[in-house]
Motif scaffolding. Structure first.
Motif, PDB file in Angstrom:
ATOM      1  N   ARG A 131     -28.951   9.140  41.960  1.00  0.00           N
ATOM      2  CA  ARG A 131     -28.615   9.177  43.389  1.00  0.00           C
ATOM      3  C   ARG A 131     -29.732   9.813  44.204  1.00  0.00           C
ATOM      4  O   ARG A 131     -30.006   9.384  45.332  1.00  0.00           O
ATOM      5  N   LEU A 132     -30.383  10.819  43.665  1.00  0.00           N
ATOM      6  CA  LEU A 132     -31.500  11.431  44.385  1.00  0.00           C
ATOM      7  C   LEU A 132     -32.681  10.481  44.477  1.00  0.00           C
ATOM      8  O   LEU A 132     -33.372  10.434  45.508  1.00  0.00           O
ATOM      9  N   ASP A 133     -32.929   9.715  43.415  1.00  0.00           N
ATOM     10  CA  ASP A 133     -34.049   8.775  43.432  1.00  0.00           C
ATOM     11  C   ASP A 133     -33.816   7.626  44.403  1.00  0.00           C
ATOM     12  O   ASP A 133     -34.775   7.010  44.883  1.00  0.00           O
ATOM     13  N   ARG A 134     -32.554   7.332  44.702  1.00  0.00           N
ATOM     14  CA  ARG A 134     -32.253   6.224  45.615  1.00  0.00           C
ATOM     15  C   ARG A 134     -32.377   6.630  47.082  1.00  0.00           C
ATOM     16  O   ARG A 134     -32.305   5.768  47.964  1.00  0.00           O
ATOM     17  N   ILE A 135     -32.559   7.896  47.366  1.00  0.00           N
ATOM     18  CA  ILE A 135     -32.679   8.335  48.753  1.00  0.00           C
ATOM     19  C   ILE A 135     -34.005   7.854  49.334  1.00  0.00           C
ATOM     20  O   ILE A 135     -35.073   8.143  48.795  1.00  0.00           O
ATOM     21  N   ASP A 136     -33.936   7.125  50.408  1.00  0.00           N
ATOM     22  CA  ASP A 136     -35.136   6.619  51.095  1.00  0.00           C
ATOM     23  C   ASP A 136     -34.967   6.922  52.581  1.00  0.00           C
ATOM     24  O   ASP A 136     -34.314   6.183  53.314  1.00  0.00           O
ATOM     25  N   ILE A 137     -35.571   8.009  53.009  1.00  0.00           N
ATOM     26  CA  ILE A 137     -35.403   8.483  54.382  1.00  0.00           C
ATOM     27  C   ILE A 137     -36.694   9.172  54.800  1.00  0.00           C
ATOM     28  O   ILE A 137     -37.487   9.623  53.963  1.00  0.00           O
ATOM     29  N   ASP A 138     -36.917   9.242  56.111  1.00  0.00           N
ATOM     30  CA  ASP A 138     -38.147   9.861  56.608  1.00  0.00           C
ATOM     31  C   ASP A 138     -38.222  11.343  56.280  1.00  0.00           C
ATOM     32  O   ASP A 138     -39.283  11.846  55.916  1.00  0.00           O
ATOM     33  N   GLY A 139     -37.097  12.052  56.461  1.00  0.00           N
ATOM     34  CA  GLY A 139     -37.189  13.499  56.284  1.00  0.00           C
ATOM     35  C   GLY A 139     -35.885  14.116  55.834  1.00  0.00           C
ATOM     36  O   GLY A 139     -34.792  13.630  56.143  1.00  0.00           O
ATOM     37  N   ILE A 140     -35.991  15.211  55.072  1.00  0.00           N
ATOM     38  CA  ILE A 140     -34.866  16.043  54.661  1.00  0.00           C
ATOM     39  C   ILE A 140     -35.123  17.426  55.244  1.00  0.00           C
ATOM     40  O   ILE A 140     -36.071  18.112  54.855  1.00  0.00           O
ATOM     41  N   LEU A 141     -34.303  17.836  56.203  1.00  0.00           N
ATOM     42  CA  LEU A 141     -34.488  19.126  56.868  1.00  0.00           C
ATOM     43  C   LEU A 141     -33.468  20.174  56.427  1.00  0.00           C
ATOM     44  O   LEU A 141     -33.664  21.358  56.697  1.00  0.00           O
ATOM     45  N   GLU A 142     -32.399  19.756  55.780  1.00  0.00           N
ATOM     46  CA  GLU A 142     -31.370  20.686  55.323  1.00  0.00           C
ATOM     47  C   GLU A 142     -30.606  20.029  54.190  1.00  0.00           C
ATOM     48  O   GLU A 142     -30.637  18.801  54.034  1.00  0.00           O
ATOM     49  N   SER A 143     -29.918  20.829  53.383  1.00  0.00           N
ATOM     50  CA  SER A 143     -29.193  20.263  52.247  1.00  0.00           C
ATOM     51  C   SER A 143     -28.067  19.335  52.696  1.00  0.00           C
ATOM     52  O   SER A 143     -27.586  18.526  51.908  1.00  0.00           O
ATOM     53  N   GLY A 144     -27.623  19.444  53.957  1.00  0.00           N
ATOM     54  CA  GLY A 144     -26.611  18.531  54.461  1.00  0.00           C
ATOM     55  C   GLY A 144     -27.066  17.088  54.446  1.00  0.00           C
ATOM     56  O   GLY A 144     -26.240  16.171  54.294  1.00  0.00           O
ATOM     57  N   TYR A 145     -28.374  16.830  54.628  1.00  0.00           N
ATOM     58  CA  TYR A 145     -28.905  15.469  54.522  1.00  0.00           C
ATOM     59  C   TYR A 145     -28.628  14.917  53.124  1.00  0.00           C
ATOM     60  O   TYR A 145     -28.134  13.798  52.964  1.00  0.00           O
ATOM     61  N   VAL A 146     -28.989  15.706  52.109  1.00  0.00           N
ATOM     62  CA  VAL A 146     -28.804  15.259  50.730  1.00  0.00           C
ATOM     63  C   VAL A 146     -27.324  15.094  50.414  1.00  0.00           C
ATOM     64  O   VAL A 146     -26.916  14.124  49.760  1.00  0.00           O
ATOM     65  N   GLU A 147     -26.495  16.029  50.890  1.00  0.00           N
ATOM     66  CA  GLU A 147     -25.058  15.956  50.626  1.00  0.00           C
ATOM     67  C   GLU A 147     -24.468  14.657  51.154  1.00  0.00           C
ATOM     68  O   GLU A 147     -23.681  13.992  50.475  1.00  0.00           O
ATOM     69  N   GLU A 148     -24.850  14.268  52.355  1.00  0.00           N
ATOM     70  CA  GLU A 148     -24.287  13.059  52.943  1.00  0.00           C
ATOM     71  C   GLU A 148     -24.798  11.798  52.268  1.00  0.00           C
ATOM     72  O   GLU A 148     -24.105  10.779  52.238  1.00  0.00           O
ATOM     73  N   LEU A 149     -25.999  11.857  51.700  1.00  0.00           N
ATOM     74  CA  LEU A 149     -26.597  10.666  51.101  1.00  0.00           C
ATOM     75  C   LEU A 149     -26.169  10.445  49.657  1.00  0.00           C
ATOM     76  O   LEU A 149     -26.343   9.341  49.133  1.00  0.00           O
ATOM     77  N   ILE A 150     -25.649  11.477  48.983  1.00  0.00           N
ATOM     78  CA  ILE A 150     -25.272  11.313  47.574  1.00  0.00           C
ATOM     79  C   ILE A 150     -23.781  11.494  47.341  1.00  0.00           C
ATOM     80  O   ILE A 150     -23.330  11.397  46.196  1.00  0.00           O
ATOM     81  N   GLN A 151     -22.993  11.761  48.381  1.00  0.00           N
ATOM     82  CA  GLN A 151     -21.568  12.007  48.180  1.00  0.00           C
ATOM     83  C   GLN A 151     -20.859  10.729  47.754  1.00  0.00           C
ATOM     84  O   GLN A 151     -21.302   9.611  48.030  1.00  0.00           O
ATOM     85  N   ASP A 152     -19.721  10.890  47.082  1.00  0.00           N
ATOM     86  CA  ASP A 152     -18.978   9.748  46.560  1.00  0.00           C
ATOM     87  C   ASP A 152     -18.256   8.991  47.649  1.00  0.00           C
ATOM     88  O   ASP A 152     -18.243   7.762  47.653  1.00  0.00           O
ATOM     89  N   GLU A 153     -17.603   9.687  48.557  1.00  0.00           N
ATOM     90  CA  GLU A 153     -16.770   9.061  49.571  1.00  0.00           C
ATOM     91  C   GLU A 153     -17.290   9.427  50.956  1.00  0.00           C
ATOM     92  O   GLU A 153     -17.271  10.594  51.343  1.00  0.00           O
ATOM     93  N   ALA A 154     -17.769   8.422  51.689  1.00  0.00           N
ATOM     94  CA  ALA A 154     -18.343   8.681  53.007  1.00  0.00           C
ATOM     95  C   ALA A 154     -17.285   8.763  54.097  1.00  0.00           C
ATOM     96  O   ALA A 154     -17.528   9.347  55.149  1.00  0.00           O
TER      97      ALA A 154
END
Length: 521
Positions: free
Chosen positions: A224-247
């Motif tokens: 899931r981390l390798d699939r993240i394709d975004i310009d920037g990560i400024l806080e762990s909330g970015y990662v949390e929203e991109l790898i969570q199971d249920e959006a």
């Protein structure tokens, strides 16, 4: 001068990928030092905080060299002492492979790596590394000497405890990993580093205890981390929203904390910690619903005290979720459920109130949410005072003006206070959001509407998963062995196994028998 700028811009465009809007990182370093310096300046836009110090070394200064670093990200005293002074002391540079000789014998620095392309060079340069380039070499050295200013380790701001450690994570990734290492001194505590963000290239660390963690969960986190394709990560909330199971669920399926002792305890359970550079909040997966009601202090007090406090939290959970809804349903549809004396008192209070109970509750809840948000965003010195005074003044004035009843003010106040008992703020926000649709169901169908809402809520919770683990375990499915640390907490000597669905190997954490009582007279 205008011709030079046009030429520089033309060169810069040739090193720029217009489709992906980022520099071409595959460009290799040149053997010519002036050419490398010129390309660096052009690709960095002649930024004023990028320092390029050119100097000469060797007998008679026959070798041209350059030291490049970013102002404010490097420990300048160490860079001058261990790089500049060492290289300019005129030793006999006779080794044909001078860079390798510097790396192995001359430079007394621990972290030295080779760099052969501009992509790696820029990432290291903008991360606090010192770049050493020599004329005649198509590669350089990256010397780790980061030394920017950072916040010191302080007391947690969002997870305070009466008894327990008083330290929290900072915005520095290295400091955070060191705080966890202090808690768990085991060689099986493994750390993996990644860089996420095409522009920010934010450092992300994944920590877990090998031999306890589920290997399939580790692979899923990596994927899931390798699939993240975004310009920037400024806080762990970015990662949390991109790898969570249920959006599309109000309930958080990833746990976060700013306390090193909490993260260490979760790692010992077989979970995985995700640390993001630039934020003090560390993510933990998989997350269980019951974990959001547990506090670090629960394990520092006696088992009976901790169990009592947990029961209070669950009582507060039901009050915060259902308090206004039950009041609306009873006063609107089911007045026969109230004692006569109380019913007469409530009817007298509502005399002259122009709105139904649902509108009363909606106005008061929205007003309180606005006051809470205003108190949070205002300066700390006056924010708390404004929120308290505003609540008291508005509530009293609304009752005296006959807009709402006094009983409604009491219900909303108790509901608001109950929403503060949750150790996890993201769970409290979910409860505050769900309160409004339940109020609508209560105003439409009474108690039957509340029951329908609760059934839908339970079905939704049972359908959630967090990295393959059922969100409601060990309550649904029921795992008897894991119930020892849910609503109640048994003594530490009785918690000798780890959660079965989280850690499927090495589930035994030890078995300590309770001390025998002293029978001596």
């Amino acid at each position: 001068m205008k011709f030079f700028k046009k030429k520089a811009n033309a060169n810069r465009l040739s090193l720029y990928d217009a489709e992906n809007r980022q520099p071409v990182v595959a460009e290799s370093l040149k053997a010519s030092l002036p050419e490398n310096i010129q390309l660096m300046k052009e690709m960095l836009g002649y930024s004023g905080d990028i320092v390029i110090r050119e100097f000469r070394i060797g007998p008679g200064g026959r070798i041209r060299a350059a030291m490049c670093y970013t102002e404010g990200l490097v420990d300048m005293k160490s860079a001058q002492q261990y790089i500049m002074e060492t290289l300019m002391s005129d030793p006999d540079y006779s080794d044909p492979n001078l860079l390798q000789d510097m790396k192995e014998r001359i430079l007394s620095v621990g972290d030295i790596q080779d760099v052969t392309d501009f992509g790696t060079l820029f990432t290291s340069l903008l991360s606090g590394g010192v770049i050493l380039l020599l004329d005649g070499y198509s590669r350089g050295l990256v010397i780790g000497m980061s030394g920017w200013e950072g916040r010191s380790v302080t007391e947690p701001a969002t997870e305070s405890v009466v008894r327990g450690p008083k330290e929290s994570f900072t915005e520095n990734l290295q400091t955070n990993t060191a705080l966890i290492r202090r808690k768990i001194k085991d060689p099986n505590l493994w750390l993996e580093r990644k860089q996420i963000g095409r522009v920010t290239k934010t450092n992300v660390a994944v920590m877990y205890i090998h031999g306890i963690v589920n290997d399939k969960t580790v692979e899923e986190v990596r994927s899931r981390l390798d699939r993240i394709d975004i310009d920037g990560i400024l806080e762990s909330g970015y990662v949390e929203e991109l790898i969570q199971d249920e959006a599309y669920s109000p309930f958080p399926t990833i746990y976060n904390s700013e306390r090193p002792d909490v993260i260490a305890a979760e790692l010992l359970e077989g979970k995985i910690a995700i640390l993001v550079d630039g934020t003090p909040f560390v993510l933990v997966v998989p997350a269980l619903f019951i974990s959001f009601f547990h506090s670090a202090e629960d394990y520092y007090q006696r088992a009976d005290i901790s169990s009592f406090i947990r029961i209070l939290r669950f009582v507060g959970f039901f009050i915060a979720l259902l308090g206004p809804s039950i009041y609306i349903a009873i006063t609107t549809f089911h007045q026969e459920m109230l004692p006569t004396q109380l019913l007469i008192s409530l009817a007298g209070q509502r005399e002259g109130v122009p709105f139904p109970a649902f509108i009363e509750a909606l106005m008061m809840e929205l007003t309180f949410e606005i006051l809470r948000e205003a108190g949070l965003r205002m300066p700390r010195a006056i924010g708390q005072a404004v929120s308290i005074v505003g609540t008291l003044v508005i509530g009293q004035a609304a009752v005296e003006a006959g807009i709402v009843s006094a009983a409604m003010v009491i219900v909303v106040s108790i509901t608001a206070i109950s929403s503060f008992v949750f150790p996890a703020s993201n769970m409290a926000i979910a409860i505050r959001m769900l309160r409004f649709p339940l109020m609508g169901l209560a105003a439409s169908f009474g108690i039957f509407g509340i029951i329908i809402g609760i059934i839908a809520l339970v079905l939704h919770l049972c359908s959630l998963r967090s990295f393959g683990v059922p969100y409601m375990s060990p309550l649904a499915p029921v795992i008897v062995d894991d119930l020892k640390d849910t609503i109640f907490r048994v003594p530490h000597w009785a918690m000798f196994t780890r959660p079965r669905l989280v850690s499927q190997k090495n589930v035994r954490r030890g078995r300590n028998k309770p001390p025998k009582p002293d029978t001596r007279s």
